[in-house]
Scaffold this motif. Structure first.
Motif, PDB file in Angstrom:
ATOM      1  N   ALA A 249       9.365  75.401  91.624  1.00  0.00           N
ATOM      2  CA  ALA A 249      10.410  75.124  92.269  1.00  0.00           C
ATOM      3  C   ALA A 249      10.739  74.007  92.778  1.00  0.00           C
ATOM      4  N   GLU A 250       9.541  73.516  93.499  1.00  0.00           N
ATOM      5  CA  GLU A 250       9.394  71.996  94.037  1.00  0.00           C
ATOM      6  C   GLU A 250       9.688  70.972  93.046  1.00  0.00           C
ATOM      7  N   LYS A 251       8.990  71.208  91.852  1.00  0.00           N
ATOM      8  CA  LYS A 251       9.259  70.159  90.934  1.00  0.00           C
ATOM      9  C   LYS A 251      10.785  69.983  90.405  1.00  0.00           C
ATOM     10  N   SER A 252      11.464  71.479  90.260  1.00  0.00           N
ATOM     11  CA  SER A 252      12.867  71.500  89.860  1.00  0.00           C
ATOM     12  C   SER A 252      13.670  70.901  90.768  1.00  0.00           C
ATOM     13  N   TYR A 253      13.441  71.149  92.198  1.00  0.00           N
ATOM     14  CA  TYR A 253      14.293  70.665  93.221  1.00  0.00           C
ATOM     15  C   TYR A 253      14.407  68.998  93.167  1.00  0.00           C
TER      16      TYR A 253
END
Length: 412
Positions: A249-253
């Motif tokens: 989720a952090e990488k996608s954001y």
């Protein structure tokens, strides 16, 4: 025999003693190259470092000050490959790389849960699984999984996580009747000791040697990313569990923020914006190819109009392709003229074409290939290929020019 890591999966440190320590070698891939590392193979009285097995990679950690680079199983014993030697009989403290271990626990228990639910809900059996570095996959014995089934399966496994279902481990003798009732894909040939059963209360009982969470709530969350076509009539289900979901989720954001900055539009419009860019690039590329073709014809005509032209023509352009070079060669005509063309970086990789009288091209082609450190082949008066380095292009041109002059003098 069950190792301490299998009895107490949450134990991070453990004191034991060294049973044996012998010189050994470990073959590893470092930066894409295979290397052989010298070290020591150590056996301990017991260990909290899990040896690879059941689809789960091995643990990393330390034995005293020695780094443990690999742990494998030999029958009922674990073999630790360490960077430095240890004294036999020495009491040592073993530490596990907890971040790696807990990640493996989350992925492995997540796999058990998904496998059990996919079977009970849709009758899809698991035939194998892979715990990857970034994502894991489960091979299901079905040609396809419908999107609605994927959605329903994800909702169900996360409902079990929220229900805080206990996960327990039991050790049974191999002749215990209860062994016949558990899910299993068989035991390894060198298995020794009791049978280890991982039980997700009311959900699944499975024969397994790996490390697992003690409660499904420790999985936090499971995300089913999708499916990919597997082997014949099989489907690979891709998933993330626990901390991997948070990292994803952090990488996608972060990627989303970068895309907003680059495309100057909101996340909901990214696909449309990229589609427009791709179409624009295709149109520009088409127009550029047209200009290159026109340029190739003009270059050829200028050469043919030159009354001082000789029997050799050479040209290098940063922009261009094989078609560009072939148009020039065709327009000039190569029955009596040797043509040497190249495109790409002047001191980097590129493409080249040598065209002319068949005998001359056959003779000079391999020399050009050698000087340009390239790969290629030739026939019918054409020799072309890829050059790893065009740095010696001027040298090739001088060589060809000199050869043409000698040939002309001989003919005169």
């Amino acid at each position: 025999m069950a190792f301490q890591c299998q009895r107490e999966c949450y134990m991070k440190e453990f004191v034991t003693s060294v049973v044996s320590c012998l010189p050994g070698e470990l073959k590893q891939e470092v930066n894409g190259k295979k290397e052989t590392i010298k070290g020591f193979n150590v056996k301990l009285q017991d260990t909290i470092l899990f040896p690879e097995g059941g689809g789960q990679p091995d643990d990393h950690g330390q034995i005293g000050d020695a780094q443990v680079l690999r742990v494998t199983r030999q029958g009922a014993e674990a073999l630790h490959f360490v960077s430095s030697g240890l004294d036999v009989g020495q009491e040592v403290k073993v530490k596990v790389d907890w971040e790696r271990r807990f990640d493996h626990m989350q992925q492995h228990s997540g796999q058990h849960l998904i496998t059990a639910m996919a079977d009970s809900m849709f009758g899809y059996k698991t035939t194998s699984w892979d715990l990857g570095r970034q994502r894991s996959s489960i091979e299901l014995d079905t040609p396809s999984v419908k999107p609605s089934q994927l959605e329903e399966l994800e909702a169900s496994v996360n409902e079990k996580i929220r229900a805080q279902v206990p996960v327990t481990v039991k050790l049974l003798s191999i002749d215990d009747p209860a062994v016949e009732k558990v899910r299993s894909r068989g035991l390894p040939d060198d298995h020794a000791g009791p049978i280890r059963i991982v039980d997700i209360e009311g959900v699944d009982a499975n024969m397994c040697c790996g490390t697992h969470v003690s409660n499904l709530s420790h999985l936090q969350v499971i995300k089913l990313l999708g499916t990919e076509k597997g082997k014949k009539n099989k489907t690979n289900l891709i998933f993330l569990a626990g901390n991997r979901v948070l990292k994803y989720a952090e990488k996608s954001y972060n990627i989303e923020r970068s895309m907003v900055s680059l495309l100057k539009t909101g996340p909901d419009d990214h696909v449309e914006a990229v589609d427009k860019l791709q179409k624009s690039v295709k149109l520009l590329h088409k127009a550029n190819l047209g200009l290159l073709r026109d340029m190739a014809v003009l270059i050829s005509e200028n050469f043919k109009r030159n009354p001082q032209r000789g029997n050799f023509f050479s040209l290098h352009k940063k922009e261009g392709d094989n078609e560009f070079m072939n148009i020039i060669a065709n327009e000039i005509g190569t029955e009596d003229t040797l043509v040497f063309l190249s495109v790409g970086e002047e001191k980097g990789p590129g493409l080249f074409l040598l065209a002319g009288p068949c005998g001359l091209v056959t003779e000079m082609g391999p020399l050009v290939l050698e000087l340009l450190q390239g790969k290629g082949a030739g026939k019918n008066g054409r020799f072309q290929g890829k050059a790893n380095n065009l740095n010696r292009r001027a040298e090739v041109e001088a060589l060809l020019q000199q050869h043409c002059k000698q040939r002309k003098s001989e003919e005169e």
